[in-house]
Design a protein around this motif. Sequence first.
Motif, PDB file in Angstrom:
ATOM      1  N   ASN A 189       0.738  -1.165  -0.075  1.00 51.92           N
ATOM      2  CA  ASN A 189       0.087  -0.137   0.073  1.00 51.92           C
ATOM      3  C   ASN A 189       0.668   1.220  -0.071  1.00 51.92           C
ATOM      4  O   ASN A 189       2.009   1.423   0.492  1.00 51.92           O
ATOM      5  CB  ASN A 189      -0.877   0.103   1.262  1.00 51.92           C
ATOM      6  CG  ASN A 189      -1.710  -1.032   1.335  1.00 51.92           C
ATOM      7  OD1 ASN A 189      -1.995  -1.905   0.255  1.00 51.92           O
ATOM      8  ND2 ASN A 189      -2.862  -1.251   2.249  1.00 51.92           N
ATOM      9  N   ASP A 190       0.421   2.455  -0.388  1.00 51.79           N
ATOM     10  CA  ASP A 190       0.873   3.626  -0.496  1.00 51.79           C
ATOM     11  C   ASP A 190       0.565   4.528   0.557  1.00 51.79           C
ATOM     12  O   ASP A 190      -0.567   4.569   0.978  1.00 51.79           O
ATOM     13  CB  ASP A 190       0.337   4.574  -1.699  1.00 51.79           C
ATOM     14  CG  ASP A 190       0.940   5.749  -2.008  1.00 51.79           C
ATOM     15  OD1 ASP A 190       1.636   6.266  -1.081  1.00 51.79           O
ATOM     16  OD2 ASP A 190       0.870   6.232  -3.124  1.00 51.79           O
ATOM     17  N   PRO A 191       1.504   4.973   1.651  1.00 52.10           N
ATOM     18  CA  PRO A 191       1.253   5.702   2.754  1.00 52.10           C
ATOM     19  C   PRO A 191       0.581   6.872   2.426  1.00 52.10           C
ATOM     20  O   PRO A 191      -0.075   7.436   3.235  1.00 52.10           O
ATOM     21  CB  PRO A 191       2.549   5.841   3.482  1.00 52.10           C
ATOM     22  CG  PRO A 191       3.593   5.810   2.316  1.00 52.10           C
ATOM     23  CD  PRO A 191       2.817   4.889   1.454  1.00 52.10           C
ATOM     24  N   ALA A 192       0.544   7.456   1.294  1.00 52.53           N
ATOM     25  CA  ALA A 192      -0.264   8.669   0.993  1.00 52.53           C
ATOM     26  C   ALA A 192      -1.719   8.356   0.911  1.00 52.53           C
ATOM     27  O   ALA A 192      -2.626   9.357   1.130  1.00 52.53           O
ATOM     28  CB  ALA A 192       0.078   9.067  -0.460  1.00 52.53           C
ATOM     29  N   TYR A 193      -2.200   7.123   0.904  1.00 53.10           N
ATOM     30  CA  TYR A 193      -3.583   6.744   0.965  1.00 53.10           C
ATOM     31  C   TYR A 193      -4.067   5.719   2.136  1.00 53.10           C
ATOM     32  O   TYR A 193      -4.980   5.825   2.631  1.00 53.10           O
ATOM     33  CB  TYR A 193      -3.961   5.871  -0.324  1.00 53.10           C
ATOM     34  CG  TYR A 193      -4.012   7.123  -1.351  1.00 53.10           C
ATOM     35  CD1 TYR A 193      -5.406   7.747  -1.777  1.00 53.10           C
ATOM     36  CD2 TYR A 193      -2.830   7.054  -2.243  1.00 53.10           C
ATOM     37  CE1 TYR A 193      -5.025   8.404  -3.067  1.00 53.10           C
ATOM     38  CE2 TYR A 193      -2.954   8.132  -3.274  1.00 53.10           C
ATOM     39  CZ  TYR A 193      -3.875   8.645  -3.580  1.00 53.10           C
ATOM     40  OH  TYR A 193      -3.930   9.709  -4.948  1.00 53.10           O
ATOM     41  N   SER A 194      -2.930   4.806   2.611  1.00 49.81           N
ATOM     42  CA  SER A 194      -3.296   3.723   3.511  1.00 49.81           C
ATOM     43  C   SER A 194      -2.911   4.137   5.022  1.00 49.81           C
ATOM     44  O   SER A 194      -1.845   4.172   5.073  1.00 49.81           O
ATOM     45  CB  SER A 194      -2.665   2.323   2.930  1.00 49.81           C
ATOM     46  OG  SER A 194      -2.688   1.643   3.640  1.00 49.81           O
ATOM     47  N   GLY A 225      10.596  -5.105  -8.413  1.00 50.11           N
ATOM     48  CA  GLY A 225       9.619  -5.125  -9.057  1.00 50.11           C
ATOM     49  C   GLY A 225       8.219  -4.973  -7.886  1.00 50.11           C
ATOM     50  O   GLY A 225       7.142  -5.342  -8.446  1.00 50.11           O
ATOM     51  N   ASP A 226       8.396  -4.565  -6.816  1.00 49.26           N
ATOM     52  CA  ASP A 226       7.544  -4.096  -5.947  1.00 49.26           C
ATOM     53  C   ASP A 226       6.404  -3.247  -6.422  1.00 49.26           C
ATOM     54  O   ASP A 226       6.647  -2.403  -7.197  1.00 49.26           O
ATOM     55  CB  ASP A 226       7.995  -3.549  -4.566  1.00 49.26           C
ATOM     56  CG  ASP A 226       6.643  -3.437  -3.487  1.00 49.26           C
ATOM     57  OD1 ASP A 226       5.791  -3.962  -3.687  1.00 49.26           O
ATOM     58  OD2 ASP A 226       7.230  -2.599  -2.636  1.00 49.26           O
ATOM     59  N   LYS A 227       5.010  -3.654  -6.436  1.00 48.88           N
ATOM     60  CA  LYS A 227       4.104  -2.943  -7.078  1.00 48.88           C
ATOM     61  C   LYS A 227       3.323  -2.087  -5.920  1.00 48.88           C
ATOM     62  O   LYS A 227       3.042  -2.573  -4.811  1.00 48.88           O
ATOM     63  CB  LYS A 227       3.153  -3.717  -7.983  1.00 48.88           C
ATOM     64  CG  LYS A 227       1.700  -3.070  -8.482  1.00 48.88           C
ATOM     65  CD  LYS A 227       2.221  -2.208  -9.591  1.00 48.88           C
ATOM     66  CE  LYS A 227       0.775  -1.621 -10.212  1.00 48.88           C
ATOM     67  NZ  LYS A 227       1.055  -0.756 -11.415  1.00 48.88           N
ATOM     68  N   ILE A 228       3.207  -0.752  -6.107  1.00 46.79           N
ATOM     69  CA  ILE A 228       2.387   0.023  -5.028  1.00 46.79           C
ATOM     70  C   ILE A 228       1.039   0.325  -5.456  1.00 46.79           C
ATOM     71  O   ILE A 228       0.767   0.944  -6.529  1.00 46.79           O
ATOM     72  CB  ILE A 228       3.109   1.313  -4.780  1.00 46.79           C
ATOM     73  CG1 ILE A 228       4.717   1.335  -4.553  1.00 46.79           C
ATOM     74  CG2 ILE A 228       2.481   2.270  -3.746  1.00 46.79           C
ATOM     75  CD1 ILE A 228       4.841   0.375  -3.289  1.00 46.79           C
ATOM     76  N   PHE A 229      -0.002  -0.031  -4.724  1.00 48.06           N
ATOM     77  CA  PHE A 229      -1.409   0.304  -4.897  1.00 48.06           C
ATOM     78  C   PHE A 229      -1.704   1.363  -3.722  1.00 48.06           C
ATOM     79  O   PHE A 229      -1.055   1.432  -2.619  1.00 48.06           O
ATOM     80  CB  PHE A 229      -2.196  -1.056  -4.682  1.00 48.06           C
ATOM     81  CG  PHE A 229      -2.210  -2.061  -6.107  1.00 48.06           C
ATOM     82  CD1 PHE A 229      -2.777  -1.739  -7.133  1.00 48.06           C
ATOM     83  CD2 PHE A 229      -1.141  -3.029  -5.811  1.00 48.06           C
ATOM     84  CE1 PHE A 229      -2.601  -2.799  -8.143  1.00 48.06           C
ATOM     85  CE2 PHE A 229      -1.031  -3.784  -7.099  1.00 48.06           C
ATOM     86  CZ  PHE A 229      -1.765  -3.553  -7.904  1.00 48.06           C
TER      87      PHE A 229
END
Length: 365
Positions: A189-194, A225-229
Amino acid sequence: MQFSFQQARGLLRPQVRLFFLLGCILSLLAACSTPSQSSSSSNSSAASCDKSTGITLYSAQGYDSDAAKAFQKQTGIAVKLVDDSTGNLLAKISAERNNPRWDVVWFDGNVTMQTLDDQKYLLKWTSPNINNYTDLGAKNVPADHAYYPTGVTAAGVIVYNKKHIPAAGLPKDWSDLTKPAYKNLLAENDPAYSGPAYPFISGIAQVMKGEDQAKQYFQQLKSNGDKIFQTNDPTLNSVETGAREFAIIQDSAYYAAVKAGQPLGIIYPTSGVAALPSEIAVSAQSRHQACAKQFVNWMLSAQGQSVMTHHDPTDGDTYFIDIIKGVTPVVTRQTDGINLTTLDVPKWAGVETELKQWFHDNIVQ
């Protein structure tokens, strides 16, 4: 709120970036005049509880409506509930400054609550129910008693789809995810949202003995290759659909997803996972402190906790680790065999804005 699988409570609405909002809020809190604080108030309403006036509760918890109704029915003390995301509640608290309209605030995250404490927004007082805590609960009570934990979850765990276990097998610790065998398999997760994402990041820094080590770790994940949602829902969905094999999320979201029928498994890394307490506090400027204290005391009792444990089992907020003696959980979740790390809250509260900015600039971008 905690962040349920269905609603991801405690998150800002999609059109507002939590990262930038919280940064502005923290700046406003530091820049505005500091609210006066005392352990008692000269206003007579602080010394006695006017049941008809009652309290205003600002909350981002899934079970807050259940709790407010049950408390009002049992005590006769009126509760006006303002249920919103944590970010929006912080914005309201900042905007109200020295004329607060809230008496009690309740949301996930001791680091964020510590920021309010540092700016003297919270009443320092000792609840008579402080001895009700288990050992885990007592570890998460701040020394100045400005806020109190009501439950604990893990800010970040590794979740996988049991139907899509990769050839590399299952990781055991955080460092395993940087190995070539796990390339392009991870989402987080993105700490800007989560909301739980920053406690997870600071927990990694604490487990790895420093910010620099944590930054190196997240850079390695990105290179792998970590993907950020944005939040738990899309992160989990990537695992459920097979787009990703592993996800890092708050553990309560995992339990709600399993309850909803998803074939997921969970891994608690051996080196440690950050404890994420839900926190409740009284306003230092509340004109209804006697009523407010009664509500907090009730939430720290077996009666108040029973409302939380009997909440909707499809809501992730229900899947907390109980920290009050005499509480019998209703839903099933793992509580043993977890190396829960108690965060150095003042330290990570002090660098929250900087560390989130670094993560945004170097990992998300």
